[in-house]
Design a protein around this motif. Structure first.
Motif, short mmCIF file in Angstrom:
data_model
loop_
_atom_site.label_atom_id
_atom_site.label_comp_id
_atom_site.label_asym_id
_atom_site.label_seq_id
_atom_site.Cartn_x
_atom_site.Cartn_y
_atom_site.Cartn_z
N ASP A 19 7.54 2.82 5.43
CA ASP A 19 7.79 3.69 4.28
C ASP A 19 8.44 5.00 4.70
N GLY A 20 8.09 5.50 5.88
CA GLY A 20 8.76 6.71 6.36
C GLY A 20 10.19 6.36 6.74
N GLU A 43 7.01 -2.17 5.23
CA GLU A 43 5.57 -2.26 5.50
C GLU A 43 4.98 -0.90 5.15
N ASN A 66 2.51 1.92 4.20
CA ASN A 66 1.13 2.43 4.33
C ASN A 66 1.03 3.88 3.85
N CYS A 106 2.13 6.50 4.93
CA CYS A 106 2.05 7.56 5.95
C CYS A 106 2.91 7.20 7.16
N TYR A 107 3.00 8.16 8.06
CA TYR A 107 3.69 7.95 9.32
C TYR A 107 2.64 7.54 10.35
N GLY A 108 2.46 6.25 10.53
CA GLY A 108 1.43 5.81 11.47
C GLY A 108 1.71 6.27 12.89
MG LIG Z 1 4.27 4.13 7.22
#
Ligand SMILES: [Mg+2]
Ligand SMILES: Cc1ncc(C[n+]2csc(CCOP(=O)(O)OP(=O)(O)O)c2C)c(N)n1
Ligand SMILES: Cc1ncc(C[n+]2csc(CCOP(=O)(O)OP(=O)(O)O)c2C)c(N)n1
Ligand code: SF4
Ligand code: SF4
Ligand SMILES: [Mg+2]
Lengths: 342, 605, 605, 342
Positions: A105-106, A131, A133, A135-137
């Motif tokens: 997503d980022g 994919e 989530n 956020c920036y995993g």
């Molecule tokens: Mg992400």
């Protein structure tokens, strides 16, 4: 159903092991790992030729996924947010390739937003996974642009800014295949993935994929718990591969059937709601209304199979441009002589 | 004040852009060419579409000098806005053909010039029916005036008008009528008192043709087998891809099916165009993009990726005046250092430096071979002067060599090898082997990434693996030194030499002849590529004083030489720079060299 | 094999990331610090979140060396995946504390090491209730074992555990219990046969504190008056902005109203973060962004714009191993040359080069003054080693100087001037005056652009105007030479000297002492900024051999020196490079210098 | 009506000349020039303080516009496609500034798309104009991403790719003020511009502005002729400045009234169709349906006045951050001492 039939080899006679990759280096329980498993199943069931598969990605935990399946295939882990342009170039160079782009997503909605939109605009024949989530995993959990307003970080800080819905955006931009799913719902995701492979043009799959380490807490709208609770299925998708002799059985009016160029079909079996996956405005409306209602709709949001893809629009030859030789590419000596005489 | 010879002077036409002066300027240029006289036009235009000052210089010389001349002999003044500054720019003894209505006052009044006032507007008003066309045709009147003044026959002019309007023959008559008006007026009202004349020549221009460097480079792309191009419009590089499009529409399309053996995509920006090129290069296509300074800045990250992941790509940088947006319609050579080491971290790229139309074509073609051979981005640096001006050139030669696709392993090759590694240095030249996606063999696949990787293309963070990878890239770069186009050396054992690259060449040709007339002898080396060839150090070793001439502020080539040459040679280098946005002329070289060479002792850097 | 002294050895803890080993490592580090013994931890971690090998080195030395040591004396092996390669890395005579269950075979079997097998898993299984916690607490057991082996009292450990878990006191007991298990097991089953001991020291660490460079730089931003920060997460720079956020939440917010005297925006990418910073700088705010290599590449176009349009901006580049994505969790100094001349065309920027925590703070603060004074982008180059490791440092000094906002004209100033020009060089230092948007005066406004402009900020394509503008920027850059932090010189008249910048400093401190012990004397100059100060040339002029030490492949500082130093000094320079991604250690300097200095004749570059 | 009342000086006592700029260097007849004139009128009528006006732009013929009005104001001609980020930074540094961003369709929808979307997402208080001619004027007429499918270049080549509708996109992304107009329709544009100034948040104005030199031919959907023919007015907008004593006269139900924070109003007088400018879904539907019907809807497509702008969300002080001094910004000596003691 096709995708569930137990088999040792697939349509092209390969075993499932061929579709496996290196062991994951992601966190245990990461949604991305489940997606990898569903991908392996979908690629196996669809019977993708490993040597024709181009696994491409950007940068992020999600973008590491290509290393974890179909070891034999070529992989291209590009730059953060810049995979769409590389995928476009690869597909132009060799249209025989099955280009599978995997992003986060980022990677897609923040740094990559421009390339994402323009890939869609060109209808490049790519299956593009987000994919998602929220956020920036890989950089330890900062918000991405797909975080819902009010969703909180691990430290409790809420997101203040408008969410960018990569599905709504795609549909607004004229995308020809837009689906949303959940890493935990293989039953829905596997047929959608196969439909995406069958689709000629950009196929967007926005897959909510919880980050267990940084965004799976109470207060997050991308946690396993939250998604399970708010997931609303548009329909029950079912994919039937062209080459397979399968009789599709459903009462008229109980499902919507979508036919692909290659003869494959996806059957969208009705659940509670009426939904026409070929109605662009309705799709936009559904996305906005459900989001306001705090629901997460999943399923094949929109599809349009008629639109020509980039290579078709550009009138490219059937074979790869990459393999053309001097004879095909150079101006003839005669033409050259005339050209230089003027 | 020297008495000018026939066929040896420079005409400057000052007009307003968007006024159609371009076609009259080209008609004039062509007419002179048809007389067998070498001409070199330089178009100095503004960065807008309509209404701003523009100048068109036509350099005429028996020696066929191709560089700009500082000395304007004959001014055609058709722009009231610059009238007051244009006239002072004319050299003593020169001529001014101007709109009669312009005020004669201030600096405009000079007793060392010959003035030919022409009532252009009035003539047009009386003899050309009103409408958009009139604005354009006024410019044709000046062509007639000059034809009469300089002695170009109406037949020659007409031939050249026909050439200009090949596509729309009906325009020929209206334009010739306007030319006629000019001739008539001049015949009737002007008595020639100036010495400038044109006399037909022979043997000077036989078989030559006009071409701009961008078109030549586009031809190189066609013949070099480029199949994927991704670009984003930017002056002065747009016409390179637009020429490529035009050529492919003609020569890459199957007339029956309409199938195209090329994909040319106008990307959304330069980050995307370079991404498409690198994706295509990875998938095995010969791919290129063309841009200018700002685009190079935006491509930094992806070019660094291609360097490290080792993916072929060809990047044309048609340089304009920078930094930043700078002067989009002016010329400089100021991207050299930036392109050479583009990208964060330790990087070094192959950079080709054409100076002529032939080289724009040859190097463009060769760039695809080098990109494939070295599996790396290859820059081709032109500049606005080379890319957008019309140059007289020999017809371009048909390529006799086949493509060099470099070290690519096919499925058959893989069958013969029990194992291979994408990043193994099998041959000791630093260049590994690759496979193309789609190669039907279980061992063909590998993983391409911008992160640390070992010889098998496996992800690795191990210190030794990382360092080994970087060292191999240096080895590869060193291999390229002897493969890229070698420097062109002109040696006669003189202690002083000039060193340059790209379009500075043409000013150097003139400068060396004039220096010779002034008793200053020079040898000459022209660099055609980076990395530097060993021959260059040898050449410098044979000279006491080497003047490094370039069109940028910081002496970028000079700096690269200081960095890379053996230390004992550095003191021989002296930097000569020109960076005001217009093409370098001979004086920019003659003046500093005369000063330095007449007192070599006091030469400082 | 040298007999190691007490308090003089290096511990390496090999674990798996995400296993919580970080807190036990910090507890150990802190405990040693509490004994008054200087420690320098180096965290070598992978570029993922969980499950890959990670190493934590604790350097212990009475001399308070802060650099990495190549020699591992004591290994705590808790990662089966690296077990086989970790053991061989231990220095002869060393100690290995390891999970008893690991296989003893192959290279792991050495007769020159002392092994202390501990059944960590089993102990945990028996005494710690199952659950996520167990995985973490296993690491605490090793702390207990080391405490017992090295002689750290339980009280000290407990104090350090309390420090570690300040925020969650209830964790203290569970962790101390685990520590206790380790102590108990060691007491009962181990007989110490190795010479490594820790003995309390005094006067070595009084008043010191731990801090990482990113936090120090963030403190510099707060005290430097930064009011706008725009960033995009990237390792290893993220914690700089995250520290800034934390500090501002505490010190920039009005507790009543919640009003914030700062705006910190997480941008969508680096093109946007630099754009926001430049927009804010133009509007008069002190603005900064923090990034690493890939971000610098993406900022090239806007930084070139700010250089040419003359807008203040502060850019922190916490360098990681490049080129390309490279090794995000490894350290290098390879962005120096790229940052110095970032952007197409002729550009040169101010670059600050902190080596210590104090400098990370001071230079960060100073960067805002310099950016305002010179109206230009200022880079502050840290690296992962400085930015992310915990360093022992003196408390940071409260600033006594006020902000230097540079040449800004207020409405009152404008009243006094009958005219002014944005780009006029009034003072001859190349620095013009500016006004801020919002200045209430009819003459305040001007037009900012990246295209050619004259002294009045009017658009211009005139050759002279263009060249004049570029020349003034050179003048401005030269003015900066004497204003940026000067090089730090340590001279004792030795003919040989070391020249370096940034974190290489700490390895040089150790190297010079050891070289001295080997009879090789060196002077030392450390560069703190670019452009180069005149003092540096003078220093080099006073030395015969200058070894330029840096952590990149191409010898970037060495290259800049060759470009910019007077020619006669260049032959004195010799390049020493370290570029494998882990911080440079003393041997990387000692070895080449010993070789070169013992045979100065044969020194080649 | 307010904006039409003949006056020599405006609300803040300035003459119209103060709002003029340098002579244009654009082509005679360029739509951008008309927009400049409408801007001058709107800025004059609204009574914008010249010294508080920040004129910002990207690169292109359109982006040259800031030089042609309010000579006294500060201008910032940034980089191609990168004005939104600079405008965001400027507004953060000094929220007293009236930030007016001027862009082109290439500058916004091609290279600048990502920044455009994220500016909208943050609701930065900026009036953002897209001077939309469907091509790249300054580089001689290539297609931009706002060219309609089938619209032709001067050389006859048709555009094959999906149009990016900067209004539809903005609304999908949660924009709070989205209007479309035509450079030739000052009657509509001037009040819309003033409404945009009054709006607190990102105000998008997509203004079709024909390029007479490269895109005004038959076959172009951005030519004067085409726009005049296909323009469909949603309503007749009318702006009333807060400070003015003006009685608004309209029959209930014949107009929609929108109130701004500062007390100003915009009155949308009904024409043929019913249209609620506060209904996001309806706005999206209208845009898509009319485009399919080959119509060009102009007017205030969507507005939402409640949403806080970026500076408000970030809780910035009322005055400029740019002017804060050591006292306001540095940690106190006491706090510093404690900080350094830990
Ligand atoms: Mg992400
Ligand atoms: C140009 C650039 N900027 C920043 C980074 C650092 N970075 C690596 S991954 C990442 C974000 C990844 O987030 P997402 O795409 O959502 O992937 P996830 O890890 O959440 O699966 C960032 C900012 C980078 N690699 N390159
Ligand atoms: C990075 C970069 N790429 C390309 C250019 C060249 N360029 C200048 S203006 C322009 C397009 C302008 O189109 P638009 O924004 O629609 O403005 P218009 O001229 O049509 O008003 C381009 C591509 C540039 N200046 N910078
Ligand atoms: S950090 Fe989050 S996204 Fe990354 S691997 Fe772990 S769980 Fe997955
Ligand atoms: S080229 Fe087109 S857009 Fe540019 S000024 Fe001329 S008419 Fe306007
Ligand atoms: Mg446009």
């Amino acid at each position: 159903m096709a995708s569930d039939a137990p088999v040792n080899v697939n349509l092209i006679g390969l075993t499932r092991d061929v579709y496996k990759g290196l062991p994951t280096t992601l966190c245990a329980g990461c949604g991305h790992n489940s997606i990898t498993n569903h991908l392996i199943k979908a690629l196996f069931d669809f019977g993708v030729q490993p040597h024709l598969l181009a696994k491409m990605s950007g940068i992020g935990c999600s973008s590491k996924t290509p290393a974890y399946f179909v070891d034999q295939a070529h992989g291209f882990n590009s730059l953060h947010g810049r995979m769409p342009s590389a995928a476009t170039g690869a597909k132009l160079a060799n249209r025989e390739l099955v280009v599978l782009g995997i992003s986060g997503d980022g990677d897609t909605a923040s740094i990559g937003l421009g390339q994402y939109c323009h890939m869609i605009r060109r209808n490049v024949d790519v299956t593009y996974l987000v994919e998602n989530n929220g956020c920036y995993g890989l950089t330890k959990g900062q918000f991405s642009a797909t975080a819902d307003v009010g969703s909180t970080m691990k430290n409790g800080r809420p997101n203040e800014y408008e969410v960018i819905d990569v599905c709504g955006l795609a549909i607004e931009l004229g995308a020809t295949f837009v689906a949303r799913s959940f890493s935990g719902d293989g039953k829905q995701l596997v047929p959608l993935l196969q439909a995406a492979f069958a689709h000629k043009g950009t196929a967007i799959l926005d897959i909510v994929s919880p980050c267990v380490t940084f965004n799976d807490h109470v207060g997050s709208t991308k946690s396993y718990a939250y998604v399970k609770e708010h997931d609303v299925l548009l329909h029950a998708p079912d994919f039937i591969k062209a080459s397979k002799e399968v009789t599709v059985d459903y009462e008229p009016g109980t499902a919507q059937e979508i036919d692909f160029e290659d003869g494959s079909k996806v059957i969208l079996r009705k659940l509670e709601r009426e939904y026409d996956a070929t109605d662009r405005i309705a799709a936009l409306e559904t996305i906005h209304k459900t989001r306001e209602a705090g629901e997460l709709v999943t399923g094949l949001l929109f599809i349009q199979t008629a639109t020509p893809d980039l290579s078709t629009r550009e009138k490219l030859p059937a074979g790869p441009l990459a393999r053309l030789d001097e004879a095909a590419l150079r101006i003839s000596r005669d033409d050259w002589a005339t050209l230089m005489a003027t | 004040m020297t008495v000018p010879r026939a066929n040896d002077f420079t005409i400057r036409v000052a007009t307003i852009n968007g006024s159609g002066s371009q076609s009259s300027n080209l008609v004039l240029t062509n007419a002179i060419f048809r007389l067998g006289i070498p001409v070199a036009p330089k178009n100095v235009f503004p960065s807008n579409i309509e209404g701003l000052p523009t100048w068109f210089d036509v350099r005429i010389s028996p020696e066929a000098y191709k560089c700009r001349s500082r000395d304007i002999d004959l001014l055609v003044a058709l722009n009231p806005a610059t009238w007051a500054t244009d006239v002072p720019s004319v050299k003593p003894g020169g001529v001014v053909v101007h709109e009669a209505a312009y005020p004669m006052n201030g600096d405009v009044v000079r007793d060392d010039l010959t003035y030919y006032p022409i009532p252009f507007a009035q003539i047009a008003k009386e003899h050309i029916e009103a409408g958009d066309l009139r604005k354009y045709l006024v410019n044709m009147i000046y062509v007639g005036v000059l034809a009469e003044l300089l002695g170009i026959s109406p037949e020659i002019i007409e031939a050249s008008v026909r050439g200009q309007f090949k596509s729309k023959p009906k325009a020929v008559d209206t334009n010739m009528k306007a030319v006629g008006l000019g001739i008539a007026y001049a015949k009737e009202h002007l008595t020639k008192t100036d010495p400038y004349r044109l006399e037909p020549m022979t043997g000077k221009t036989d078989g030559l043709m006009f071409m701009d460097g961008n078109r030549a480079a586009a031809l190189g792309c066609v013949m070099g087998g480029c199949t994927v191009a991704a670009w984003y419009p930017i002056t002065p590089s747009s016409s390179l891809c637009e020429s490529f499009i035009a050529l492919c529409d003609k020569y890459r399309v199957d007339p029956e099916t309409g199938v195209k053996n090329v994909a040319i995509i106008q990307a959304e920006d330069e980050l995307a165009s370079i991404g498409m090129v690198i994706g295509a290069g990875w998938a095995g296509a010969r791919a290129m993009t063309s841009t200018s300074g700002p685009g190079i800045s935006l491509m930094a990250e992806y070019v660094g990726y291609a360097y490290f992941a080792e993916i072929p790509a060809v990047i044309f940088d048609v340089q304009r005046a920078g930094p930043s947006t700078g002067l989009p319609t002016r010329t400089m050579q100021a991207d050299l250092a930036f392109a050479y080491a583009l990208g964060h971290g330790d990087t070094k790229h192959i950079v080709l430096l054409p100076a002529t139309i032939e080289e724009s074509y040859e190097f463009a073609m060769q760039a695809f071979d080098l990109a494939d051979r070295f599996q790396t981005p290859v820059f081709v640096l032109l500049d606005l002067d080379l890319g957008m001006n019309a140059w007289l050139t020999q017809p371009l030669a048909y390529p006799e060599k086949r493509f060099d696709r470099g070290k690519v392993l096919s499925a058959e090759d893989l069958n013969k090898l029990e194992s291979w590694g994408r990043y193994r240095d099998v041959d000791g030249d630093g260049i590994p082997y690759r496979t193309l996606p789609g190669t039907n063999h279980p061992n063909a696949g590998f993983f391409t990434r911008g992160t640390g990787h070992d010889e098998q293309a496996r992800y690795s963070e191990l210190p030794d693996v990382w360092q080994r990878g970087l060292d191999r890239l240096v080895r590869k770069h060193d291999t390229a030194r002897n493969v890229v186009p070698a420097p062109i050396l002109e040696e006669n054992g003189h202690p002083a030499a000039i060193l340059a690259f790209g379009t500075s060449h043409h000013a150097i040709v003139e400068a060396r002849e004039r220096l010779h007339q002034d008793g200053v002898e020079t040898d000459y080396a022209r660099i055609c590529a980076l990395p530097l060839s060993p021959d260059l150090a040898a050449f410098i070793g044979r000279h006491e004083r080497v003047y490094v001439v370039e069109q940028n502020r910081d002496g970028q080539l000079y700096g690269i030489l200081r960095q890379e040459l053996p230390t004992h040679l550095i003191s021989r280098l002296h930097s000569v720079r020109h960076y005001n946005g217009v093409p370098i002329d001979a004086h920019a070289i003659i003046d500093p060299l005369l000063e330095a060479e007449r007192a070599p002792a006091v030469v400082a850097e």
